[in-house]
Scaffold this motif. Structure first.
Motif, PDB file in Angstrom:
ATOM      1  N   ARG A  33       0.875  -1.177   0.000  1.00 19.02           N
ATOM      2  CA  ARG A  33       0.000   0.000   0.000  1.00 19.02           C
ATOM      3  C   ARG A  33       0.906   1.219   0.000  1.00 19.02           C
ATOM      4  N   VAL A  34       0.877   1.957  -1.090  1.00 19.14           N
ATOM      5  CA  VAL A  34       1.844   3.030  -1.332  1.00 19.14           C
ATOM      6  C   VAL A  34       1.500   4.263  -0.499  1.00 19.14           C
ATOM      7  N   GLU A  35       2.519   4.842   0.118  1.00 18.77           N
ATOM      8  CA  GLU A  35       2.370   6.083   0.879  1.00 18.77           C
ATOM      9  C   GLU A  35       3.016   7.270   0.177  1.00 18.77           C
ATOM     10  N   ALA A  36       4.045   7.020  -0.619  1.00 23.28           N
ATOM     11  CA  ALA A  36       4.729   8.099  -1.326  1.00 23.28           C
ATOM     12  C   ALA A  36       5.439   7.540  -2.551  1.00 23.28           C
ATOM     13  N   VAL A  37       5.528   8.353  -3.591  1.00 25.21           N
ATOM     14  CA  VAL A  37       6.280   8.002  -4.799  1.00 25.21           C
ATOM     15  C   VAL A  37       7.120   9.210  -5.192  1.00 25.21           C
ATOM     16  N   SER A  38       8.087   8.979  -6.084  1.00 25.03           N
ATOM     17  CA  SER A  38       8.957  10.077  -6.502  1.00 25.03           C
ATOM     18  C   SER A  38       9.302   9.936  -7.976  1.00 25.03           C
ATOM     19  N   PRO A  39       9.025  10.973  -8.791  1.00 23.44           N
ATOM     20  CA  PRO A  39       9.380  10.918 -10.214  1.00 23.44           C
ATOM     21  C   PRO A  39      10.887  10.938 -10.420  1.00 23.44           C
ATOM     22  N   ASP A  40      11.338  10.426 -11.552  1.00 25.57           N
ATOM     23  CA  ASP A  40      12.757  10.388 -11.897  1.00 25.57           C
ATOM     24  C   ASP A  40      12.874  10.365 -13.412  1.00 25.57           C
ATOM     25  N   SER A  41      14.104  10.389 -13.911  1.00 22.36           N
ATOM     26  CA  SER A  41      14.305  10.424 -15.363  1.00 22.36           C
ATOM     27  C   SER A  41      13.804   9.148 -16.030  1.00 22.36           C
ATOM     28  N   GLY A  42      13.880   8.009 -15.319  1.00 23.73           N
ATOM     29  CA  GLY A  42      13.359   6.774 -15.888  1.00 23.73           C
ATOM     30  C   GLY A  42      11.867   6.846 -16.151  1.00 23.73           C
ATOM     31  N   THR A  43      11.127   7.460 -15.228  1.00 16.71           N
ATOM     32  CA  THR A  43       9.691   7.653 -15.421  1.00 16.71           C
ATOM     33  C   THR A  43       9.426   8.548 -16.622  1.00 16.71           C
ATOM     34  N   LEU A  44      10.259   9.576 -16.787  1.00 15.71           N
ATOM     35  CA  LEU A  44      10.108  10.454 -17.957  1.00 15.71           C
ATOM     36  C   LEU A  44      10.348   9.698 -19.260  1.00 15.71           C
ATOM     37  N   HIS A  45      11.352   8.828 -19.282  1.00 15.88           N
ATOM     38  CA  HIS A  45      11.623   8.055 -20.495  1.00 15.88           C
ATOM     39  C   HIS A  45      10.433   7.160 -20.847  1.00 15.88           C
ATOM     40  N   ILE A  46       9.786   6.581 -19.828  1.00 14.96           N
ATOM     41  CA  ILE A  46       8.610   5.755 -20.079  1.00 14.96           C
ATOM     42  C   ILE A  46       7.465   6.620 -20.609  1.00 14.96           C
ATOM     43  N   LEU A  47       7.306   7.825 -20.056  1.00  9.77           N
ATOM     44  CA  LEU A  47       6.241   8.715 -20.505  1.00  9.77           C
ATOM     45  C   LEU A  47       6.420   9.113 -21.967  1.00  9.77           C
ATOM     46  N   THR A  48       7.625   9.481 -22.342  1.00 10.03           N
ATOM     47  CA  THR A  48       7.868   9.966 -23.705  1.00 10.03           C
ATOM     48  C   THR A  48       8.114   8.843 -24.716  1.00 10.03           C
ATOM     49  N   GLY A  49       8.500   7.664 -24.203  1.00  7.77           N
ATOM     50  CA  GLY A  49       8.870   6.591 -25.128  1.00  7.77           C
ATOM     51  C   GLY A  49      10.196   6.837 -25.806  1.00  7.77           C
ATOM     52  N   GLU A  50      11.007   7.718 -25.227  1.00  2.28           N
ATOM     53  CA  GLU A  50      12.316   8.072 -25.771  1.00  2.28           C
ATOM     54  C   GLU A  50      13.409   7.741 -24.762  1.00  2.28           C
ATOM     55  N   PRO A  51      14.573   7.276 -25.222  1.00  2.00           N
ATOM     56  CA  PRO A  51      14.923   6.956 -26.608  1.00  2.00           C
ATOM     57  C   PRO A  51      14.158   5.745 -27.141  1.00  2.00           C
ATOM     58  N   ARG A  52      14.041   5.690 -28.463  1.00  3.36           N
ATOM     59  CA  ARG A  52      13.203   4.676 -29.106  1.00  3.36           C
ATOM     60  C   ARG A  52      13.670   3.250 -28.837  1.00  3.36           C
ATOM     61  N   VAL A  53      14.949   3.108 -28.486  1.00  7.25           N
ATOM     62  CA  VAL A  53      15.484   1.781 -28.221  1.00  7.25           C
ATOM     63  C   VAL A  53      14.777   1.118 -27.041  1.00  7.25           C
ATOM     64  N   LEU A  54      14.093   1.910 -26.192  1.00 11.90           N
ATOM     65  CA  LEU A  54      13.382   1.359 -25.045  1.00 11.90           C
ATOM     66  C   LEU A  54      12.060   0.709 -25.430  1.00 11.90           C
ATOM     67  N   ARG A  55      11.501   1.076 -26.580  1.00  9.49           N
ATOM     68  CA  ARG A  55      10.123   0.673 -26.881  1.00  9.49           C
ATOM     69  C   ARG A  55       9.918  -0.826 -27.056  1.00  9.49           C
ATOM     70  N   PRO A  56      10.877  -1.593 -27.561  1.00  7.94           N
ATOM     71  CA  PRO A  56      10.652  -3.040 -27.587  1.00  7.94           C
ATOM     72  C   PRO A  56      10.434  -3.640 -26.200  1.00  7.94           C
ATOM     73  N   PHE A  57      10.907  -2.943 -25.168  1.00  6.20           N
ATOM     74  CA  PHE A  57      10.784  -3.456 -23.800  1.00  6.20           C
ATOM     75  C   PHE A  57       9.539  -2.941 -23.099  1.00  6.20           C
ATOM     76  N   VAL A  58       9.053  -1.737 -23.482  1.00  4.36           N
ATOM     77  CA  VAL A  58       7.904  -1.156 -22.778  1.00  4.36           C
ATOM     78  C   VAL A  58       6.659  -1.053 -23.646  1.00  4.36           C
ATOM     79  N   GLY A  59       6.800  -1.280 -24.957  1.00  3.32           N
ATOM     80  CA  GLY A  59       5.651  -1.200 -25.864  1.00  3.32           C
ATOM     81  C   GLY A  59       5.977  -0.335 -27.065  1.00  3.32           C
ATOM     82  N   GLN A  60       5.719  -0.840 -28.255  1.00  3.04           N
ATOM     83  CA  GLN A  60       6.114  -0.130 -29.468  1.00  3.04           C
ATOM     84  C   GLN A  60       5.267   1.111 -29.737  1.00  3.04           C
TER      85      GLN A  60
END
Length: 323
Positions: A33-60
């Motif tokens: 049960r989550v009490e706190a979270v914190s954004p980071d650059s990894g979360t931003l990469h997932i949001l933008t889908g950039e760099p494109r090399v990540l998309r085979p792992f998170v969704g094309q």
């Protein structure tokens, strides 16, 4: 449960808080049960889908996991099969997909116990940003007492922990930051700050035994001008100036390729999730030697605004969202 849902790749406008089914822990997992979270650059990469090399792992075309987020802290409320090292009610922190929600499922061997003297908000800043900084300082840079260390991007999430961890090892830290974030860098242990806008040429930054770059994006040959003849350059993360396929990973790959052929030591870091590093960081925080450099505390509903601030580098240190 409430969760921050991402509808396609893009900016914060792709995010909304919605009701989602509660996740069920599988074998070797715990539900927190989550009490706190914190954004980071990894979360931003997932949001933008950039760099494109990540998309085979998170969704094309769109993320396979609609709930965004990585770093969390909270209380164990359900155990999967085969989990005997945790009990209901344990306070833990870690990183897992779909963390920006009221409930998250994580691997039991990748979370760490939060000491009584550490808040959930402080603990949530550690699993991605501070872990990356620890691996950069200890494993990649191999910083020793007395060394002169330059941290580029010292006012960011990773950079603010880099300054502290390098100073804890007895290094003389110089922080390259904006003028607005210079006071924070000094509070965290930097002996000297450089405003990268007023002094943009690395030649003017002096010679350092170690340069750790989290945000510059300039060619390796330019950054090497700030090194002593036998110095070490560490590139952290995937941010930077590069093509759409690799973006900042281009410099990481180039560092690996060039390292055998140049006098300087060139290396890079992409964070590896592991509980032992989290325990090291939590011990330092409990002992008062490491600080969670929190710029502001928002709520889960503020996630779009938090990611906007993160993308614009308008955060001094870390943001925390309470759940």
């Amino acid at each position: 449960m409430r969760a921050v849902v991402q509808r396609g790749y893009g900016g914060p406008e792709r995010l909304s808080v919605e009701q989602r089914p509660a996740p069920i822990p599988g074998r070797g997992q715990v539900r927190v049960r989550v009490e706190a979270v914190s954004p980071d650059s990894g979360t931003l990469h997932i949001l933008t889908g950039e760099p494109r090399v990540l998309r085979p792992f998170v969704g094309q075309r769109t993320p396979r996991q609609p709930v965004i987020g990585l770093a969390f802290a909270g209380v164990v409320e359900q155990l999967g099969d085969g989990v005997d090292e945790w009990a209901i009610g344990d306070r833990v922190t870690g990183a897992a997909p779909a963390a920006f929600a009221e409930l998250v499922v994580a691997r039991a061997d990748r979370v760490a116990r939060i000491p009584d003297g550490v808040s959930s908000g402080d603990a949530a800043t550690l699993p991605v940003s501070a872990s990356t900084a620890l691996q950069a300082v200890r494993d990649a840079a191999r910083i020793e007492a007395g060394q002169r260390v330059l941290v580029i991007g010292a006012g960011g999430g990773v950079g603010s922990f880099l300054v502290q961890l390098a100073a804890l090892r007895g290094a003389h830290v110089t922080a390259v930051v904006s003028a607005a974030k210079s006071p924070l860098a000094r509070e965290l242990g930097a002996e000297r700050t450089i405003d990268y806008r007023a002094t943009p040429d690395p030649v003017q930054w002096g010679a350092h035994d170690v340069v750790i770059d989290t945000a510059d994006g300039r060619p390796l040959s330019v950054l090497r001008r700030a090194l002593t003849p036998s110095g070490t350059l560490v590139i952290v993360g995937a941010d930077g100036a590069g093509g759409p396929l690799l973006d900042g990973l281009e410099r990481q790959l180039l560092a690996t390729v060039l390292n055998p052929w140049v006098r300087h030591r060139l290396t890079s870091v992409v964070q590896r999730e592991n509980a032992p590093d989290l325990r090291v960081l939590l011990d330092e925080m409990e002992g008062g030697r490491l600080r969670a450099p929190i710029d502001r505390v928002l709520t889960l509903e503020d996630a779009p605004e938090a990611l906007r601030l993160q993308a614009e580098r308008a955060v001094a240190g870390k943001l925390v969202l309470t759940v």
